[in-house]
Design an enzyme around this catalytic site. Structure first.
Site, PDB file in Angstrom:
ATOM      1  N   THR A 121      56.758  21.677  16.932  1.00 51.68           N
ATOM      2  CA  THR A 121      55.713  23.634  16.287  1.00 51.68           C
ATOM      3  C   THR A 121      55.896  23.683  15.337  1.00 51.68           C
ATOM      4  O   THR A 121      56.709  23.873  14.944  1.00 51.68           O
ATOM      5  CB  THR A 121      56.334  24.100  17.568  1.00 51.68           C
ATOM      6  N   GLY A 124      51.075  26.952  12.957  1.00 55.56           N
ATOM      7  CA  GLY A 124      49.390  27.265  13.811  1.00 55.56           C
ATOM      8  C   GLY A 124      48.952  26.026  14.451  1.00 55.56           C
ATOM      9  O   GLY A 124      48.364  26.326  14.590  1.00 55.56           O
ATOM     10  N   ALA A 125      50.683  25.575  14.965  1.00 56.76           N
ATOM     11  CA  ALA A 125      50.414  24.259  16.310  1.00 56.76           C
ATOM     12  C   ALA A 125      50.952  24.206  16.840  1.00 56.76           C
ATOM     13  O   ALA A 125      52.342  24.140  16.417  1.00 56.76           O
ATOM     14  CB  ALA A 125      50.177  22.933  14.953  1.00 56.76           C
ATOM     15  N   ILE A 152      61.784  26.286  17.326  1.00 49.79           N
ATOM     16  CA  ILE A 152      62.768  24.851  17.430  1.00 49.79           C
ATOM     17  C   ILE A 152      64.180  25.727  18.173  1.00 49.79           C
ATOM     18  O   ILE A 152      65.079  26.024  17.246  1.00 49.79           O
ATOM     19  CB  ILE A 152      62.401  24.156  15.938  1.00 49.79           C
ATOM     20  N   GLU A 232      59.914  15.278  29.389  1.00 54.36           N
ATOM     21  CA  GLU A 232      60.572  16.608  29.004  1.00 54.36           C
ATOM     22  C   GLU A 232      59.624  17.525  30.120  1.00 54.36           C
ATOM     23  O   GLU A 232      60.141  18.842  30.729  1.00 54.36           O
ATOM     24  CB  GLU A 232      59.326  17.114  27.958  1.00 54.36           C
ATOM     25  N   ARG A 258      73.915  43.689  51.740  1.00 56.02           N
ATOM     26  CA  ARG A 258      73.507  45.165  50.827  1.00 56.02           C
ATOM     27  C   ARG A 258      73.158  45.986  52.665  1.00 56.02           C
ATOM     28  O   ARG A 258      72.384  45.952  53.131  1.00 56.02           O
ATOM     29  CB  ARG A 258      72.374  45.237  50.751  1.00 56.02           C
ATOM     30  N   GLY A 354      54.682  22.375  26.562  1.00 51.59           N
ATOM     31  CA  GLY A 354      53.090  22.307  26.846  1.00 51.59           C
ATOM     32  C   GLY A 354      53.067  23.362  27.725  1.00 51.59           C
ATOM     33  O   GLY A 354      53.088  23.764  29.462  1.00 51.59           O
ATOM     34  N   GLU A 357      48.251  26.770  30.570  1.00 51.92           N
ATOM     35  CA  GLU A 357      47.056  26.954  30.316  1.00 51.92           C
ATOM     36  C   GLU A 357      46.290  25.515  29.752  1.00 51.92           C
ATOM     37  O   GLU A 357      45.589  24.696  30.727  1.00 51.92           O
ATOM     38  CB  GLU A 357      46.630  27.810  29.445  1.00 51.92           C
TER      39      GLU A 357
END
Length: 370
Positions: A121, A124-125, A152, A232, A258, A354, A357
């Protein structure tokens, strides 16, 4: 190594569960405050063979078991990102069959002696890997690297960084992988979650890298990166449903203990129904992801299904951890509550490996819908 069915592998599950409860859980809050895990933890994990899973021992399904058990025994996805960064840093090296690189980088990482990271990464990318701009120019027996990488994982602690660089023309065909050890600057980044996993921005300014550190063939890096993305993404899907399961387990325990207005929370119909809905979402995501993981392990072409698995598990996790915090009430908002950590950590799962979207767009294209 155990080679039984994914649902079994009982010895491996017990080994990982014991390691997590003894070596991780008592210290995780401290590591969250420190912003990193100690190098000694890598060595301890290596000693019992955990870092070798998926490489010199075991396969993807063993890695699934490993991921499930660490989180469900009280670890976290952030802990996994920190301790198993070599899982994304060395696969390309391992599969290159370059014995020199394997001996210098992959094997020391598996032994817990070196920490590796993967740098793809850029500012800009991100998911658009074909658009990376960090450039490596060959000069005789070395490359000169210039550019910036960001977000990173383990970038602050890394002894080596498997780095995507542009060695050719624009587009996916001009990308290579270089292992870079030093000569670059690092800046630690602060994050919403994954606090025990250090994250860095790396800057390369005429960094000299030996040509022998090229992984595979020049300009063949894009294919190498895409191939490993499948593993991944499956791993992140497993992290998602395992996190959701841990959040549900904690919430069931909380609502049983609870009491409000004279009876346990779990006896309230609205609470019982919510817990059932949470369990349903988790089970569907887990069942589907495990099936796709088995198909990836068999070498099948299931890129579309991997996208589905990651998105479905991430969505289930997001809904479950949100409900878990809600059912914990004020305690769910406190840093001392484990579900608070999972709530923060879960947010990255729909971005890393990734974005959701991008997964949807990739699936749509492969199905002929775009």
């Amino acid at each position: 190594m155990i080679t039984k069915d994914l649902f079994e592998r009982k010895e491996l599950r017990q080994l990982v569960r014991d390691f997590t409860r003894n070596e991780i859980v008592p210290h995780l809050a401290e590591w969250e405050r420190d912003g990193e895990v100690p190098r000694e933890l890598h060595k301890k994990a290596a000693e019992i063979g955990l870092l070798a899973i998926g490489f010199s021992d075991g396969d993807l399904l063993d890695s699934v078991v490993l991921t499930e058990e660490i989180i469900q025994a009280g670890g976290s996805s952030g802990l996994i990102a920190a301790l198993f960064t070599h899982g994304i840093a060395i696969p390309h090296i391992w599969q290159s069959e370059n014995e020199d690189l394997i001996e210098r980088f992959a094997k020391p990482a598996i032994r817990g002696e070196k920490i590796g990271s993967l740098a793809v990464t850029e500012p800009g990318a991100g998911s658009d890997v074909a658009n990376i701009q960090t450039r490596a120019v060959r000069h005789g027996d070395h490359y000169l690297v210039n550019g910036t990488k960001t977000f990173i994982t383990s970038g602050c602690r890394a002894d080596f960084v498997t780095t995507a660089v542009r060695t050719g023309e624009p587009g996916y065909q001009g990308i290579s992988l270089l292992v870079i050890e030093d000569g670059f600057t690092r800046r630690k980044l602060d994050k919403m979650g994954w606090h025990c996993s250090d994250t860095a921005e790396l800057h390369f300014d005429d960094v000299r890298v030996p040509a022998e550190n090229l992984v595979g063939e020049e300009n063949a890096g894009f294919v190498q990166i895409m191939r490993q993305f499948q593993v991944e993404r499956i791993t992140m899907a497993v992290e998602a449903y395992a996190t959701a399961q841990r959040a549900l387990d904690l919430t069931v325990e909380w609502t049983r203990n609870r009491e409000t207005f004279g009876k346990p929370l779990i006896k309230r119909q609205v609470v019982g129904h919510k817990l059932a809905e949470m369990a349903q979402k988790i089970d569907l995501a887990r069942t589907y992801t495990r099936e796709i993981a088995a198909r990836v392990n068999r070498g099948e072409d299931v890129i579309t299904e991997v996208c589905f698995a990651k998105n479905a598990a991430v969505q289930a996790c997001g809904e479950v951890v949100d409900a878990a915090v809600q059912l914990h009430g004020g305690m769910g908002y406190m840093r001392e509550s484990e579900v608070e950590r999972h709530y923060r950590d879960a947010r990255i799962l729909g971005i890393g490996g990734g974005a959701s979207e991008v997964m949807t767009e990739l699936a749509a294209r492969r199905l002929g819908f775009a």
